[in-house]
Write a protein that holds these residues in place. Sequence first.
Motif, mmCIF file in Angstrom:
data_model
loop_
_atom_site.group_PDB
_atom_site.id
_atom_site.type_symbol
_atom_site.label_atom_id
_atom_site.label_comp_id
_atom_site.label_asym_id
_atom_site.label_seq_id
_atom_site.Cartn_x
_atom_site.Cartn_y
_atom_site.Cartn_z
ATOM 1 N N HIS A 57 0.846 -1.187 0.000
ATOM 2 C CA HIS A 57 0.000 0.000 0.000
ATOM 3 C C HIS A 57 0.886 1.242 0.000
ATOM 4 O O HIS A 57 1.677 1.448 0.927
ATOM 5 C CB HIS A 57 -0.901 0.031 1.240
ATOM 6 N N ALA A 58 0.752 2.043 -1.046
ATOM 7 C CA ALA A 58 1.484 3.311 -1.099
ATOM 8 C C ALA A 58 0.631 4.364 -0.411
ATOM 9 O O ALA A 58 -0.331 4.895 -0.985
ATOM 10 C CB ALA A 58 1.769 3.701 -2.543
ATOM 11 N N THR A 59 0.941 4.662 0.842
ATOM 12 C CA THR A 59 0.134 5.575 1.646
ATOM 13 C C THR A 59 1.014 6.551 2.410
ATOM 14 O O THR A 59 2.216 6.332 2.591
ATOM 15 C CB THR A 59 -0.727 4.798 2.654
ATOM 16 N N LEU A 60 0.387 7.601 2.877
ATOM 17 C CA LEU A 60 1.026 8.562 3.777
ATOM 18 C C LEU A 60 0.178 8.600 5.042
ATOM 19 O O LEU A 60 -0.895 9.199 5.062
ATOM 20 C CB LEU A 60 1.087 9.945 3.135
ATOM 21 N N PRO A 61 0.624 7.941 6.118
ATOM 22 C CA PRO A 61 -0.181 7.887 7.353
ATOM 23 C C PRO A 61 -0.292 9.263 8.010
ATOM 24 O O PRO A 61 0.600 10.104 7.876
ATOM 25 C CB PRO A 61 0.587 6.905 8.235
ATOM 26 N N LEU A 62 -1.391 9.463 8.723
ATOM 27 C CA LEU A 62 -1.647 10.734 9.396
ATOM 28 C C LEU A 62 -1.881 10.507 10.887
ATOM 29 O O LEU A 62 -2.227 9.390 11.301
ATOM 30 C CB LEU A 62 -2.872 11.412 8.771
ATOM 31 N N PRO A 63 -1.703 11.539 11.706
ATOM 32 C CA PRO A 63 -1.887 11.381 13.160
ATOM 33 C C PRO A 63 -3.333 11.073 13.527
ATOM 34 O O PRO A 63 -4.263 11.681 12.990
ATOM 35 C CB PRO A 63 -1.452 12.733 13.724
ATOM 36 N N VAL A 64 -3.504 10.132 14.441
ATOM 37 C CA VAL A 64 -4.817 9.782 14.983
ATOM 38 C C VAL A 64 -4.885 10.312 16.410
ATOM 39 O O VAL A 64 -4.026 9.988 17.243
ATOM 40 C CB VAL A 64 -5.051 8.266 14.961
ATOM 41 N N ILE A 65 -5.891 11.122 16.683
ATOM 42 C CA ILE A 65 -6.068 11.699 18.027
ATOM 43 C C ILE A 65 -7.469 11.325 18.506
ATOM 44 O O ILE A 65 -8.473 11.816 17.966
ATOM 45 C CB ILE A 65 -5.901 13.226 17.998
ATOM 46 N N LEU A 66 -7.541 10.465 19.487
ATOM 47 C CA LEU A 66 -8.813 9.971 20.007
ATOM 48 C C LEU A 66 -8.936 10.298 21.495
ATOM 49 O O LEU A 66 -7.953 10.228 22.237
ATOM 50 C CB LEU A 66 -8.931 8.463 19.822
ATOM 51 N N TYR A 67 -10.146 10.663 21.883
ATOM 52 C CA TYR A 67 -10.404 10.853 23.308
ATOM 53 C C TYR A 67 -11.657 10.076 23.687
ATOM 54 O O TYR A 67 -12.699 10.190 23.027
ATOM 55 C CB TYR A 67 -10.602 12.317 23.668
ATOM 56 N N SER A 68 -11.532 9.290 24.751
ATOM 57 C CA SER A 68 -12.647 8.521 25.272
ATOM 58 C C SER A 68 -12.761 8.764 26.769
ATOM 59 O O SER A 68 -11.750 8.675 27.478
ATOM 60 C CB SER A 68 -12.442 7.023 24.999
ATOM 61 N N PRO A 69 -13.942 9.103 27.282
ATOM 62 C CA PRO A 69 -14.104 9.269 28.729
ATOM 63 C C PRO A 69 -13.734 8.009 29.505
ATOM 64 O O PRO A 69 -13.307 8.091 30.655
ATOM 65 C CB PRO A 69 -15.592 9.594 28.877
ATOM 66 N N VAL B 156 -18.023 2.021 25.229
ATOM 67 C CA VAL B 156 -16.980 3.051 25.083
ATOM 68 C C VAL B 156 -17.424 4.094 24.063
ATOM 69 O O VAL B 156 -17.814 3.761 22.946
ATOM 70 C CB VAL B 156 -15.641 2.417 24.650
ATOM 71 N N LYS B 157 -17.348 5.345 24.477
ATOM 72 C CA LYS B 157 -17.670 6.453 23.576
ATOM 73 C C LYS B 157 -16.380 7.119 23.145
ATOM 74 O O LYS B 157 -15.500 7.383 23.966
ATOM 75 C CB LYS B 157 -18.578 7.458 24.286
ATOM 76 N N VAL B 158 -16.249 7.416 21.838
ATOM 77 C CA VAL B 158 -15.002 7.946 21.290
ATOM 78 C C VAL B 158 -15.264 9.260 20.560
ATOM 79 O O VAL B 158 -16.224 9.380 19.791
ATOM 80 C CB VAL B 158 -14.351 6.932 20.315
ATOM 81 N N PHE B 159 -14.382 10.235 20.821
ATOM 82 C CA PHE B 159 -14.394 11.502 20.090
ATOM 83 C C PHE B 159 -13.131 11.551 19.245
ATOM 84 O O PHE B 159 -12.017 11.486 19.764
ATOM 85 C CB PHE B 159 -14.436 12.682 21.065
ATOM 86 N N ASP B 160 -13.339 11.645 17.931
ATOM 87 C CA ASP B 160 -12.220 11.587 16.994
ATOM 88 C C ASP B 160 -11.786 12.999 16.600
ATOM 89 O O ASP B 160 -12.524 13.726 15.927
ATOM 90 C CB ASP B 160 -12.636 10.802 15.742
ATOM 91 N N PHE B 161 -10.591 13.407 17.042
ATOM 92 C CA PHE B 161 -10.028 14.714 16.697
ATOM 93 C C PHE B 161 -8.832 14.551 15.757
ATOM 94 O O PHE B 161 -7.935 15.391 15.719
ATOM 95 C CB PHE B 161 -9.579 15.455 17.961
ATOM 96 N N SER B 162 -8.818 13.477 14.996
ATOM 97 C CA SER B 162 -7.670 13.145 14.153
ATOM 98 C C SER B 162 -7.478 14.152 13.036
ATOM 99 O O SER B 162 -8.426 14.823 12.577
ATOM 100 C CB SER B 162 -7.855 11.752 13.547
ATOM 101 N N LEU B 163 -6.210 14.250 12.594
ATOM 102 C CA LEU B 163 -5.888 15.076 11.431
ATOM 103 C C LEU B 163 -6.077 14.215 10.188
ATOM 104 O O LEU B 163 -5.161 13.552 9.717
ATOM 105 C CB LEU B 163 -4.450 15.592 11.525
ATOM 106 N N THR B 164 -7.291 14.212 9.666
ATOM 107 C CA THR B 164 -7.597 13.430 8.472
ATOM 108 C C THR B 164 -7.021 14.109 7.239
ATOM 109 O O THR B 164 -6.524 15.244 7.304
ATOM 110 C CB THR B 164 -9.112 13.261 8.321
ATOM 111 N N LYS B 165 -7.118 13.442 6.102
ATOM 112 C CA LYS B 165 -6.510 13.990 4.888
ATOM 113 C C LYS B 165 -7.192 15.284 4.455
ATOM 114 O O LYS B 165 -6.537 16.170 3.896
ATOM 115 C CB LYS B 165 -6.527 12.959 3.759
ATOM 116 N N ASN B 166 -8.494 15.427 4.715
ATOM 117 C CA ASN B 166 -9.163 16.681 4.395
ATOM 118 C C ASN B 166 -8.612 17.831 5.230
ATOM 119 O O ASN B 166 -8.379 18.932 4.728
ATOM 120 C CB ASN B 166 -10.668 16.554 4.630
#
Length: 363
Positions: A67-79, A121-131
């Motif tokens: 897979h030719a990809t450029l990974p991005l940071p994943v930032i997750l917060y769960s209470p 588990v509840k998750v809030f996704d604050f990741s830096l997606t490609k958009n």
Amino acid sequence: MAFKRFKSLSVAVFSLFLVLFSSSAMANEGKGAEGKFDPGKEMLDHIADAHEFHFFTIKHEGGHDFHATLPLPVILYSPQRGLSVFMSSKFHHGEEIHNGYKLVEHDIIPVKEDGSVDESVKVFDFSLTKNVVQMFLALTILFLILTGMAKKYKKGQGLTSAPKGLQNAIEPVILFVRDDVARPNLGVKADKYLPYLLTLFFFILVNNLFGLLPGSANVTGNIAFTMVLGIIAFVVILFSTNAHYWGHIFWYPGVPVGVKFLMLPVELMGVFTKPFALIIRLFANMTAGHIIILSFVSLIFIFGEMTKTAGIAFTPVSIAFAVFIYLIEVLVAFIQAYIFTTLTAVFISQAIGDHHYEEDPHH
């Protein structure tokens, strides 16, 4: 003349490269559960947001795909689990679980040790997606270009001497927005709103153009992006209103009382439909263009699954149409930025109102 031909040839070659690049990626990725090409799924994958820039995939018989990809940071917060920060490559393209999370399609979900979904588990996704990453990249480039131009003007270049470089390309656009968008619609208040209108135009334009690059994200084809622009425009319109404007909304002058009650809900709804039209227009047009290009590319593999000869025979036709639509999309990138900016100026001018004209109740 020779230079113009060279530019046309360069655009055609680059467009052909884009189509062939997309074709290669789709051929390797767009297989459904039964090994058949799924055009619908492939199109949605290409225009959807993701946690990585995915360029192409090379299938290997042993199962170890490249897979030719450029990974991005994943930032997750769960209470329940707290903060988790890692790179999207930890998911190995959805094949592995990391820190109790799994990537399913383009969404990150919490899972248990056995791999099943953890509903507790509840998750809030604050990741830096490609958009998000591409939007900030486009904004950075736009900022550097415009601040560089400003420094040249401060030194006198473009004022005491002829403009050079990007000044020649961008200065006419700025004058066009000022003279053909802001002033005709806003009159004496044009200069007050010109910084906002110019920012709006260039921000949409640069993201439209970035979305046409191979492997890039279709940022302006994301409803969340256009919604934020529409909400900002809505706020600017509301802050531009006055008693004259609201008087025409709640008690339209010059019409019978019975008609006033009929017009009230229509006029009040119009306050909200204006920004909604901005949101949907930009989103639909930029998404439709990408889908049309992908549709023509998909026809190669659809015919190819019928017979190999049909796929090869239809390839030149598909590429020709895809390149043609791609060239139109370059034009559409400018047109949609212009339309969004012009309509915003029109809506602001309607909010300001014309105090020198009142409807005569006798007419």
